[in-house]
Design a protein around this motif. Structure first.
Motif, PDB file in Angstrom:
ATOM      1  N   TYR A 167      -6.836  -6.372 -39.454  1.00 13.18           N
ATOM      2  CA  TYR A 167      -7.213  -5.109 -40.088  1.00 13.18           C
ATOM      3  C   TYR A 167      -5.996  -4.256 -40.430  1.00 13.18           C
ATOM      4  O   TYR A 167      -4.954  -4.360 -39.792  1.00 13.18           O
ATOM      5  CB  TYR A 167      -8.184  -4.326 -39.204  1.00 13.18           C
ATOM      6  CG  TYR A 167      -7.643  -3.865 -37.862  1.00 13.18           C
ATOM      7  CD1 TYR A 167      -6.840  -2.734 -37.760  1.00 13.18           C
ATOM      8  CD2 TYR A 167      -7.974  -4.538 -36.682  1.00 13.18           C
ATOM      9  CE1 TYR A 167      -6.364  -2.294 -36.533  1.00 13.18           C
ATOM     10  CE2 TYR A 167      -7.508  -4.109 -35.450  1.00 13.18           C
ATOM     11  CZ  TYR A 167      -6.698  -2.977 -35.377  1.00 13.18           C
ATOM     12  OH  TYR A 167      -6.217  -2.548 -34.164  1.00 13.18           O
TER      13      TYR A 167
ATOM     14  N   TRP B  17     -15.733  -0.994 -28.679  1.00 13.89           N
ATOM     15  CA  TRP B  17     -15.930  -2.443 -28.724  1.00 13.89           C
ATOM     16  C   TRP B  17     -17.385  -2.818 -28.993  1.00 13.89           C
ATOM     17  O   TRP B  17     -17.660  -3.767 -29.729  1.00 13.89           O
ATOM     18  CB  TRP B  17     -15.418  -3.072 -27.428  1.00 13.89           C
ATOM     19  CG  TRP B  17     -13.945  -2.892 -27.285  1.00 13.89           C
ATOM     20  CD1 TRP B  17     -13.279  -1.966 -26.530  1.00 13.89           C
ATOM     21  CD2 TRP B  17     -12.928  -3.613 -28.002  1.00 13.89           C
ATOM     22  NE1 TRP B  17     -11.921  -2.070 -26.715  1.00 13.89           N
ATOM     23  CE2 TRP B  17     -11.671  -3.077 -27.610  1.00 13.89           C
ATOM     24  CE3 TRP B  17     -12.955  -4.665 -28.915  1.00 13.89           C
ATOM     25  CZ2 TRP B  17     -10.464  -3.552 -28.103  1.00 13.89           C
ATOM     26  CZ3 TRP B  17     -11.751  -5.141 -29.415  1.00 13.89           C
ATOM     27  CH2 TRP B  17     -10.531  -4.587 -29.016  1.00 13.89           C
TER      28      TRP B  17
ATOM     29  N   SER C  59      -8.325   2.797 -33.786  1.00 13.45           N
ATOM     30  CA  SER C  59      -7.823   1.857 -32.780  1.00 13.45           C
ATOM     31  C   SER C  59      -7.374   2.552 -31.501  1.00 13.45           C
ATOM     32  O   SER C  59      -7.318   1.922 -30.439  1.00 13.45           O
ATOM     33  CB  SER C  59      -6.684   1.011 -33.346  1.00 13.45           C
ATOM     34  OG  SER C  59      -5.548   1.794 -33.655  1.00 13.45           O
TER      35      SER C  59
ATOM     36  N   THR D 240      -9.082   0.203 -38.325  1.00 14.53           N
ATOM     37  CA  THR D 240     -10.321  -0.256 -37.701  1.00 14.53           C
ATOM     38  C   THR D 240     -11.184   0.944 -37.321  1.00 14.53           C
ATOM     39  O   THR D 240     -10.649   1.974 -36.887  1.00 14.53           O
ATOM     40  CB  THR D 240     -10.024  -1.124 -36.468  1.00 14.53           C
ATOM     41  OG1 THR D 240     -11.248  -1.582 -35.905  1.00 14.53           O
ATOM     42  CG2 THR D 240      -9.243  -0.389 -35.408  1.00 14.53           C
TER      43      THR D 240
ATOM     44  N   TYR E 241      -9.372   2.104 -28.261  1.00 16.19           N
ATOM     45  CA  TYR E 241      -9.459   0.787 -27.626  1.00 16.19           C
ATOM     46  C   TYR E 241      -9.816   0.876 -26.143  1.00 16.19           C
ATOM     47  O   TYR E 241     -10.312  -0.087 -25.560  1.00 16.19           O
ATOM     48  CB  TYR E 241      -8.131   0.027 -27.789  1.00 16.19           C
ATOM     49  CG  TYR E 241      -7.007   0.525 -26.911  1.00 16.19           C
ATOM     50  CD1 TYR E 241      -6.717  -0.088 -25.698  1.00 16.19           C
ATOM     51  CD2 TYR E 241      -6.234   1.623 -27.285  1.00 16.19           C
ATOM     52  CE1 TYR E 241      -5.688   0.372 -24.879  1.00 16.19           C
ATOM     53  CE2 TYR E 241      -5.207   2.082 -26.485  1.00 16.19           C
ATOM     54  CZ  TYR E 241      -4.939   1.460 -25.278  1.00 16.19           C
ATOM     55  OH  TYR E 241      -3.932   1.920 -24.470  1.00 16.19           O
TER      56      TYR E 241
ATOM     57  N   ILE F  68      -9.812 -12.134 -29.774  1.00 12.80           N
ATOM     58  CA  ILE F  68      -9.041 -11.070 -29.146  1.00 12.80           C
ATOM     59  C   ILE F  68      -7.729 -11.638 -28.626  1.00 12.80           C
ATOM     60  O   ILE F  68      -7.699 -12.460 -27.714  1.00 12.80           O
ATOM     61  CB  ILE F  68      -9.835 -10.418 -28.007  1.00 12.80           C
ATOM     62  CG1 ILE F  68     -11.217  -9.996 -28.500  1.00 12.80           C
ATOM     63  CG2 ILE F  68      -9.077  -9.200 -27.469  1.00 12.80           C
ATOM     64  CD1 ILE F  68     -12.118  -9.469 -27.414  1.00 12.80           C
TER      65      ILE F  68
ATOM     66  N   HIS G 105      -2.890  -3.163 -33.325  1.00 12.78           N
ATOM     67  CA  HIS G 105      -2.732  -4.611 -33.282  1.00 12.78           C
ATOM     68  C   HIS G 105      -1.541  -5.074 -34.105  1.00 12.78           C
ATOM     69  O   HIS G 105      -0.412  -4.942 -33.687  1.00 12.78           O
ATOM     70  CB  HIS G 105      -4.024  -5.307 -33.705  1.00 12.78           C
ATOM     71  CG  HIS G 105      -4.013  -6.771 -33.429  1.00 12.78           C
ATOM     72  ND1 HIS G 105      -4.899  -7.662 -34.004  1.00 12.78           N
ATOM     73  CD2 HIS G 105      -3.211  -7.531 -32.651  1.00 12.78           C
ATOM     74  CE1 HIS G 105      -4.644  -8.883 -33.569  1.00 12.78           C
ATOM     75  NE2 HIS G 105      -3.621  -8.822 -32.746  1.00 12.78           N
TER      76      HIS G 105
ATOM     77  N   ILE H 235     -15.347 -12.568 -32.743  1.00 15.45           N
ATOM     78  CA  ILE H 235     -14.189 -11.701 -32.650  1.00 15.45           C
ATOM     79  C   ILE H 235     -13.171 -12.413 -31.776  1.00 15.45           C
ATOM     80  O   ILE H 235     -13.482 -12.879 -30.680  1.00 15.45           O
ATOM     81  CB  ILE H 235     -14.546 -10.312 -32.088  1.00 15.45           C
ATOM     82  CG1 ILE H 235     -13.277  -9.456 -31.961  1.00 15.45           C
ATOM     83  CG2 ILE H 235     -15.298 -10.394 -30.762  1.00 15.45           C
ATOM     84  CD1 ILE H 235     -13.559  -8.001 -31.652  1.00 15.45           C
TER      85      ILE H 235
ATOM     86  N   ASP I  95      -8.546  -8.974 -33.406  1.00 13.09           N
ATOM     87  CA  ASP I  95      -8.282  -7.675 -32.801  1.00 13.09           C
ATOM     88  C   ASP I  95      -7.560  -7.882 -31.474  1.00 13.09           C
ATOM     89  O   ASP I  95      -7.291  -9.016 -31.073  1.00 13.09           O
ATOM     90  CB  ASP I  95      -9.590  -6.895 -32.593  1.00 13.09           C
ATOM     91  CG  ASP I  95      -9.391  -5.386 -32.584  1.00 13.09           C
ATOM     92  OD1 ASP I  95      -8.255  -4.921 -32.406  1.00 13.09           O
ATOM     93  OD2 ASP I  95     -10.397  -4.661 -32.749  1.00 13.09           O
TER      94      ASP I  95
END
Length: 460
Positions: free
Chosen positions: A399, A39, A30, A402, A33, A56, A17, A54, A11
């Motif tokens: 993804y 999160w 998303s 998300t 964010y 990032i 993303h 995860i 992510d």
């Protein structure tokens, strides 16, 4: 014995993303964010599925290679706007107990001294669940905004990274002895000064004479992640990486990449399996194959092929707007992610040359990695085939939407893999390093960074 498959979630602190355009889908979240709750909810979901962590990603510039401008990137929301990844970790750690966190930060634009403290702080706050994804940079726009005409040449960036890591290892491993902090109330001594050492680093790129300003954290050195698969990137990973992320469009390409990584680890004096190798993949699934393919067809209505070419141009360092859509990219030189170019200079699954149109379709959902669609049984079959044929350890899962993509994987795919004995039932104890490798919380003796441990003779 069935090999256990590992999952990471991929992510970024931005919209959509790697699947440009998918932010338009009504089920995609998303756009949240900017909210801590996005999160923390995602972290709890991933831990419920025993994801290793995860991962990032991050960039410090815009994708402005396509068309010689960042207008298309801004228009499509292609990793712009993007927020800092580091600030997310504490919130996610507070609502989980086992999930790991791989945070991306570059070696090009921040001095290693404050960065060392930042990572030690995160390692303390997560109780040893943090990893650092080492990147050397690939976007010219980031270099310009940091006061440079352009980024350094590809291999020079790794030369800087070599010294950057040396400084960090000296700070994390060589400055404080384990028992330096004594907290003696009677004598009034919190830390024994005799057990805290200046590192005395005077190098080509960095000068750091003093001590690490933070006391030793549970792992001392965070787990080192790395994502370069060029020859220079693999050489860097061989000495440093404990988890390696790759992106390959076909099994044949992936098999070759994994073999090169294993050989390089062995040549560096490490075990061939001392780094977990995860390959980028996007999964679209549902309770039946028909529902999964219907979902994929629905997603394709929102995917942006121009947005995909914006990303691909940035990753490859090539302005793909200059090519006809049915033209193969040919023998070009990249100063960005060299492996991204070389992957498309080999044959695709049909044995044909990759055209710009092919690259756009591949990248529209999930970016540089392949996309697989099907029921849980079909997906599990394919995952096991990829592992068996390529020797990869697991998958870095991008993804489409998300958190929907991750919810589907937790709901459908993981139970099927567990029925086959091909996925962990839970977490190993201890830090992220021990959860991944089962060899304790600190760097193993054969790791490059261990040479800088307090009491060890420092090697040049």
């Amino acid at each position: 014995m069935t090999k256990q498959i590992r999952f990471n979630a991929f992510d970024m602190n931005c919209v959509a993303h790697q699947s440009s355009g998918m932010w338009r889908h009504p089920d995609d979240q998303s756009w949240r964010y900017k909210e801590i709750s996005y999160w923390t909810e995602l972290a709890k979901l991933l831990e419920s599925g025993s994801f290793d962590g995860i991962f990032i990603a991050d960039v410090l510039g815009t994708y402005d290679v396509y068309g010689g401008s960042n207008e298309a990137a801004i228009r499509h929301g292609a990793q712009v706007p993007v927020n800092d990844p580091v600030l997310l970790i504490s919130a996610m750690a507070a609502v989980t107990e086992n999930l790991g966190f791989g945070v991306t930060a570059g070696t090009a634009y921040e001095h290693p001294y404050p960065f060392a403290r930042r990572m030690s702080t995160l390692d303390h706050l997560t109780n040893g669940r943090v990893g650092w994804n080492v990147v050397t940079g690939y976007l010219p726009s980031a270099a310009r905004n940091m006061g440079h005409d352009d980024q350094l040449e590809h291999d020079q960036r790794y030369d800087v990274a070599d010294e950057y890591l040396e400084v960090l290892y000296k700070l994390w491993e060589g400055s404080w002895e384990d028992d330096a902090v004594i907290r003696d109330r009677e004598s009034g001594v919190f830390t024994d000064p005799a057990k805290v050492h200046e590192i005395g680093h005077y190098g080509e790129h960095f000068t750091v004479p003093g001590i690490h300003i933070a006391e030793p954290s549970p792992q001392r050195t965070p787990v080192i992640y790395q994502a370069g698969a060029s020859p220079r990137g693999i050489a860097f990973a061989a000495g440093n990486a404990e988890a390696i992320f790759v992106a390959a469009p076909t099994k044949a390409v992936l098999k070759g990449t994994v073999a090169k990584i294993r050989d390089a680890l062995e040549a560096a004096g490490r075990d061939r399996n001392s780094a977990k190798v995860y390959t980028l993949l996007t999964i679209i699934t549902d309770e039946t194959s028909e529902k999964a393919y219907a979902k994929h067809a629905d997603y394709l209505q929102y995917a942006s092929e121009e947005g995909a070419l914006v990303f691909m141009s940035g990753w490859m360092g090539i302005d793909l707007s200059q090519y006809d859509l049915d033209e193969p990219i040919g023998n070009v030189k990249s100063n960005a992610i060299q492996s991204a170019v070389s992957n498309f200079q080999s044959a695709n699954e049909d044995g044909k040359e990759w055209t710009v149109r092919d690259i756009a379709k591949l990248g529209a959902i999930g970016g540089l990695g392949p996309l697989i669609v099907g029921s849980a049984v079909e997906i599990a079959d394919q995952l096991q085939e990829w592992v068996a044929e390529t020797d990869v350890d697991g998958f870095n899962l991008a993804y489409a939407i998300t958190p929907g993509t991750f919810e589907d994987i937790v709901t459908f795919v993981i139970p099927e893999l567990r029925k086959r004995g091909a996925y962990p039932e839970g977490y190993a104890p201890g830090t992220l390093r021990n959860k991944l490798h089962g060899r304790g919380d600190r760097l193993p003796a054969e790791h490059h960074g261990a040479r800088f441990t307090v009491g060890q003779p420092v090697q040049a």
